[in-house]
Design an enzyme around this catalytic site. Structure first.
Site, PDB file in Angstrom:
ATOM      1  N   PHE A   1       0.866  -1.180   0.000  1.00 14.43           N
ATOM      2  CA  PHE A   1       0.000   0.000   0.000  1.00 14.43           C
ATOM      3  C   PHE A   1       0.902   1.229   0.000  1.00 14.43           C
ATOM      4  O   PHE A   1       1.594   1.486   0.995  1.00 14.43           O
ATOM      5  CB  PHE A   1      -0.861  -0.052   1.259  1.00 14.43           C
TER       6      PHE A   1
ATOM      7  N   GLU B   1       5.222   9.381   1.110  1.00 13.03           N
ATOM      8  CA  GLU B   1       6.313   9.772   0.215  1.00 13.03           C
ATOM      9  C   GLU B   1       7.460  10.321   1.058  1.00 13.03           C
ATOM     10  O   GLU B   1       7.264  10.666   2.238  1.00 13.03           O
ATOM     11  CB  GLU B   1       5.816  10.824  -0.768  1.00 13.03           C
TER      12      GLU B   1
ATOM     13  N   HIS C   1       6.281  13.576   2.323  1.00 12.56           N
ATOM     14  CA  HIS C   1       4.892  13.699   2.783  1.00 12.56           C
ATOM     15  C   HIS C   1       4.431  12.427   3.458  1.00 12.56           C
ATOM     16  O   HIS C   1       4.070  11.454   2.788  1.00 12.56           O
ATOM     17  CB  HIS C   1       3.962  14.056   1.613  1.00 12.56           C
TER      18      HIS C   1
ATOM     19  N   SER D   1       2.830  12.511   7.313  1.00 13.97           N
ATOM     20  CA  SER D   1       1.620  12.880   8.072  1.00 13.97           C
ATOM     21  C   SER D   1       0.634  13.687   7.228  1.00 13.97           C
ATOM     22  O   SER D   1      -0.548  13.732   7.548  1.00 13.97           O
ATOM     23  CB  SER D   1       2.012  13.703   9.306  1.00 13.97           C
TER      24      SER D   1
ATOM     25  N   THR E   1       5.650  -1.128   3.547  1.00 12.41           N
ATOM     26  CA  THR E   1       5.724  -2.491   4.088  1.00 12.41           C
ATOM     27  C   THR E   1       5.385  -3.505   2.988  1.00 12.41           C
ATOM     28  O   THR E   1       4.442  -3.302   2.222  1.00 12.41           O
ATOM     29  CB  THR E   1       4.731  -2.637   5.264  1.00 12.41           C
TER      30      THR E   1
ATOM     31  N   ARG F   1      -5.558   0.764  11.486  1.00 10.66           N
ATOM     32  CA  ARG F   1      -5.357   1.274  12.852  1.00 10.66           C
ATOM     33  C   ARG F   1      -6.147   0.450  13.858  1.00 10.66           C
ATOM     34  O   ARG F   1      -5.701   0.235  14.984  1.00 10.66           O
ATOM     35  CB  ARG F   1      -5.808   2.740  12.920  1.00 10.66           C
TER      36      ARG F   1
ATOM     37  N   GLU G   1       0.753   4.492  10.430  1.00  8.79           N
ATOM     38  CA  GLU G   1      -0.725   4.538  10.514  1.00  8.79           C
ATOM     39  C   GLU G   1      -1.185   5.753  11.315  1.00  8.79           C
ATOM     40  O   GLU G   1      -2.137   5.673  12.086  1.00  8.79           O
ATOM     41  CB  GLU G   1      -1.286   3.270  11.169  1.00  8.79           C
TER      42      GLU G   1
HETATM   43  P1  FAD Z   1       6.485  13.341   9.432  1.00  4.80           P
HETATM   44  O1  FAD Z   1       5.108  13.477   8.831  1.00  4.80           O
HETATM   45  O2  FAD Z   1       7.595  14.118   8.799  1.00  4.80           O
HETATM   46  O3  FAD Z   1       6.401  13.702  10.973  1.00  4.80           O
HETATM   47  C1  FAD Z   1       7.548  14.022  11.756  1.00  4.80           C
HETATM   48  C2  FAD Z   1       7.074  14.455  13.137  1.00  4.80           C
HETATM   49  O4  FAD Z   1       6.224  15.610  12.981  1.00  4.80           O
HETATM   50  C3  FAD Z   1       6.207  13.390  13.815  1.00  4.80           C
HETATM   51  O5  FAD Z   1       6.452  13.376  15.200  1.00  4.80           O
HETATM   52  C4  FAD Z   1       4.794  13.888  13.559  1.00  4.80           C
HETATM   53  O6  FAD Z   1       3.861  13.428  14.503  1.00  4.80           O
HETATM   54  C5  FAD Z   1       5.010  15.385  13.667  1.00  4.80           C
HETATM   55  N1  FAD Z   1       3.922  16.142  13.047  1.00  4.80           N
HETATM   56  C6  FAD Z   1       3.406  15.987  11.792  1.00  4.80           C
HETATM   57  N2  FAD Z   1       2.409  16.855  11.597  1.00  4.80           N
HETATM   58  C7  FAD Z   1       2.284  17.566  12.746  1.00  4.80           C
HETATM   59  C8  FAD Z   1       1.419  18.623  13.174  1.00  4.80           C
HETATM   60  N3  FAD Z   1       0.447  19.092  12.376  1.00  4.80           N
HETATM   61  N4  FAD Z   1       1.585  19.136  14.411  1.00  4.80           N
HETATM   62  C9  FAD Z   1       2.552  18.658  15.239  1.00  4.80           C
HETATM   63  N5  FAD Z   1       3.400  17.656  14.901  1.00  4.80           N
HETATM   64  C10 FAD Z   1       3.246  17.120  13.664  1.00  4.80           C
HETATM   65  N6  FAD Z   1       3.435   4.237   4.726  1.00  4.80           N
HETATM   66  C11 FAD Z   1       2.692   3.695   3.711  1.00  4.80           C
HETATM   67  O7  FAD Z   1       2.103   4.419   2.918  1.00  4.80           O
HETATM   68  N7  FAD Z   1       2.604   2.349   3.560  1.00  4.80           N
HETATM   69  C12 FAD Z   1       3.226   1.473   4.389  1.00  4.80           C
HETATM   70  O8  FAD Z   1       3.115   0.251   4.216  1.00  4.80           O
HETATM   71  C13 FAD Z   1       4.037   2.003   5.459  1.00  4.80           C
HETATM   72  N8  FAD Z   1       4.756   1.169   6.265  1.00  4.80           N
HETATM   73  C14 FAD Z   1       5.631   1.708   7.188  1.00  4.80           C
HETATM   74  C15 FAD Z   1       6.496   0.872   7.911  1.00  4.80           C
HETATM   75  C16 FAD Z   1       7.398   1.412   8.816  1.00  4.80           C
HETATM   76  C17 FAD Z   1       8.344   0.513   9.530  1.00  4.80           C
HETATM   77  C18 FAD Z   1       7.433   2.806   9.031  1.00  4.80           C
HETATM   78  C19 FAD Z   1       8.382   3.395  10.029  1.00  4.80           C
HETATM   79  C20 FAD Z   1       6.600   3.644   8.327  1.00  4.80           C
HETATM   80  C21 FAD Z   1       5.700   3.116   7.392  1.00  4.80           C
HETATM   81  N9  FAD Z   1       4.891   3.942   6.608  1.00  4.80           N
HETATM   82  C22 FAD Z   1       4.109   3.421   5.588  1.00  4.80           C
HETATM   83  C23 FAD Z   1       5.034   5.396   6.707  1.00  4.80           C
HETATM   84  C24 FAD Z   1       4.324   6.008   7.914  1.00  4.80           C
HETATM   85  O9  FAD Z   1       2.945   5.950   7.745  1.00  4.80           O
HETATM   86  C25 FAD Z   1       4.874   7.432   8.080  1.00  4.80           C
HETATM   87  O10 FAD Z   1       6.204   7.299   8.540  1.00  4.80           O
HETATM   88  C26 FAD Z   1       4.042   8.265   9.038  1.00  4.80           C
HETATM   89  O11 FAD Z   1       2.811   8.628   8.469  1.00  4.80           O
HETATM   90  C27 FAD Z   1       4.784   9.556   9.470  1.00  4.80           C
HETATM   91  O12 FAD Z   1       5.264  10.231   8.374  1.00  4.80           O
HETATM   92  P2  FAD Z   1       6.785  10.729   8.346  1.00  4.80           P
HETATM   93  O13 FAD Z   1       7.653   9.604   8.719  1.00  4.80           O
HETATM   94  O14 FAD Z   1       7.009  11.393   7.037  1.00  4.80           O
HETATM   95  O15 FAD Z   1       6.873  11.787   9.516  1.00  4.80           O
END
Ligand code: FAD
Length: 395
Positions: A140, A144, A147, A149, A175, A254, A374
């Site tokens: 899934f 990016e 991008h 969150s 994943t 979730r 998630e």
């Molecule tokens: P960021 O969005 O850059 O966030 C960094 C920090 O900023 C975090 O603490 C966040 O909470 C904080 N933050 C963000 N917005 C705000 C706000 N408005 N106010 C205050 N703080 C904020 N994704 C998929 O699509 N498919 C998958 O199968 C998948 N598998 C994964 C498996 C693993 C092992 C991991 C680690 C991640 C996976 N992900 C997957 C990605 C995961 O969903 C993202 O890592 C997650 O959504 C966070 O995005 P980011 O890492 O870019 O962090």
């Protein structure tokens, strides 16, 4: 060694007797998955974690045989269980390892759910029976590199070229990405965000495993590159328009985490109870000291309340009344609590706690990923905040 002065409870891992709230069929599902994990996962999982790998195909076939893949979906070879049964399966899988539960969550709640909820009849017929059997693996692709969150900012694009679609972009942290047969990829179109069914042997699609992970090591994580990936008309998911599509899938996944985190916590409490009963410090069992008992009591309170919360949300889901912000409450609480339990258990095991001979540090390390994927804990806090106040504080 000093013996305990009173008999210990019959079920120290279920002090609140939550088990009595389950039906016989629910207990049966739980027992089956627990047995599978004892036989097929627990004996090997520390080695998989150390090697940074997971035998996804072998496990998927076996789990498919047990009906664990897309198990809460109806038809197309899926088991059609209740939400609570699915949750209990996630709990048992994550008690073994979060990476194994992630395999099942991504296959069933993200990739298969997307096809089931939004796909055409052809998509469903082509992929769901094979995915339910574990013969085809799905991934899934939403996140990016820039991008996570805020998926609304995604840069992956799908443009029309005659009747075809052409996709360009990069998806990060996916994943099962490098072992998948099919990827559900979300991309920006002239019409807003749409989902696409991408067979991974399509020219222009490559998946590269993420190296050097310190968490969720018994799980395959990859970066997907889409370089002029040409798909026929009909590759788009007809039922998904805008971000509501991927967000609907995330709510499903979730929900599984709400239960799964309880499993990781339970395994840590079980390990800590056994270890502190045997380990002697200053000539008597570690379990007999007040400081230890406070830790064990706090861990048990967290375990019991998390389980009650998970079960309540499961019952709401089965009644068709579960709302996304309630799932956020569950994920926020249960992952946070499980992480606290794992860290506390680690202290009780002393130096042994940092090894792979015991599961606690592995769970603690895995739960760092579970806290982030998630929807991060911060994102779920903001979802709850918005539900309470009506104000969005995301931007
Ligand atoms: P960021 O969005 O850059 O966030 C960094 C920090 O900023 C975090 O603490 C966040 O909470 C904080 N933050 C963000 N917005 C705000 C706000 N408005 N106010 C205050 N703080 C904020 N994704 C998929 O699509 N498919 C998958 O199968 C998948 N598998 C994964 C498996 C693993 C092992 C991991 C680690 C991640 C996976 N992900 C997957 C990605 C995961 O969903 C993202 O890592 C997650 O959504 C966070 O995005 P980011 O890492 O870019 O962090």
């Amino acid at each position: 060694m000093t013996q305990p002065t009173r008999p210990r409870p019959v079920a120290p891992l279920d002090l609140l007797d939550v088990d009595s709230l389950l039906t016989e069929q629910e207990r049966d599902v739980q027992r089956t998955v627990r047995r599978f994990c004892s036989d097929r996962v627990r004996p090997h999982v520390a080695d998989w974690f150390a090697a940074g790998d997971l035998p996804v195909r072998d496990l998927a076939r076996e789990m498919g045989g047990l009906g664990l893949l897309g198990m809460h979906l109806q038809g197309y070879g899926c088991a059609g269980t209740s939400a609570v049964e699915y949750g209990l399966a996630c709990l048992e899988l994550e008690a073994a390892d979060s990476g194994v539960r992630s395999l099942v969550s991504v296959q069933g709640s993200l990739a298969m759910y997307a096809l089931h909820a939004y796909g055409s009849e052809e998509h469903k017929q082509e992929w769901l029976p094979r995915m339910a059997a574990g013969e085809a693996i799905g991934c899934f692709g939403l996140t990016e590199p820039d991008h996570g969150s805020d998926p609304g900012g995604m840069r992956t694009r799908a443009r029309r070229d005659g009747p075809d679609w052409v996709l360009d972009g990069t998806k990060a942290w996916i994943t099962n990405g490098s072992v998948a047969d099919v990827a559900v990829v979300w991309a920006r179109t002239e019409d807003g965000v749409r989902g696409f069914v991408v067979p991974t042997d399509t020219p222009g699609f490559t998946a590269t495993p993420v190296p050097r992970k310190l968490s969720l090591r018994a799980s395959v994580t990859a970066e997907l590159a889409l370089d002029g990936v040409r798909l026929p008309a009909g590759a788009e998911l007809p039922g998904a328009r805008g971000l509501a599509g991927p967000l609907g899938c995330l709510t499903e996944a979730r929900f599984g985490i709400v239960f799964g985190a309880v499993g990781a916590a339970r395994d840590c409490v079980e390990t800590a109870l056994a270890y502190t009963a045997e380990r002697e410090v200053f000539d008597r069992p570690l379990a007999g000291y007040q400081l230890t008992q406070r830790k064990l009591a706090d861990m048990t309170v967290a375990l019991g309340t998390s389980m009650l919360l998970a079960l309540h949300l499961g019952r709401l889901k089965d009644a068709g009344r579960l709302r996304p912000e309630q799932v956020s409450v569950g994920k926020l609480n249960n992952v946070r609590e499980a992480l606290a339990v794992a860290r506390e258990a680690r202290t009780l095991l002393g130096a042994n706690g940092i090894t792979l001979d015991y599961p606690v540090m592995r769970h603690a390390s895995n739960l760092e990923s579970v806290l982030t994927y998630e929807g991060t804990s911060e994102v779920h806090t903001l979802v709850v905040g918005q539900a309470l106040t009506g104000h969005s504080a995301f931007r």
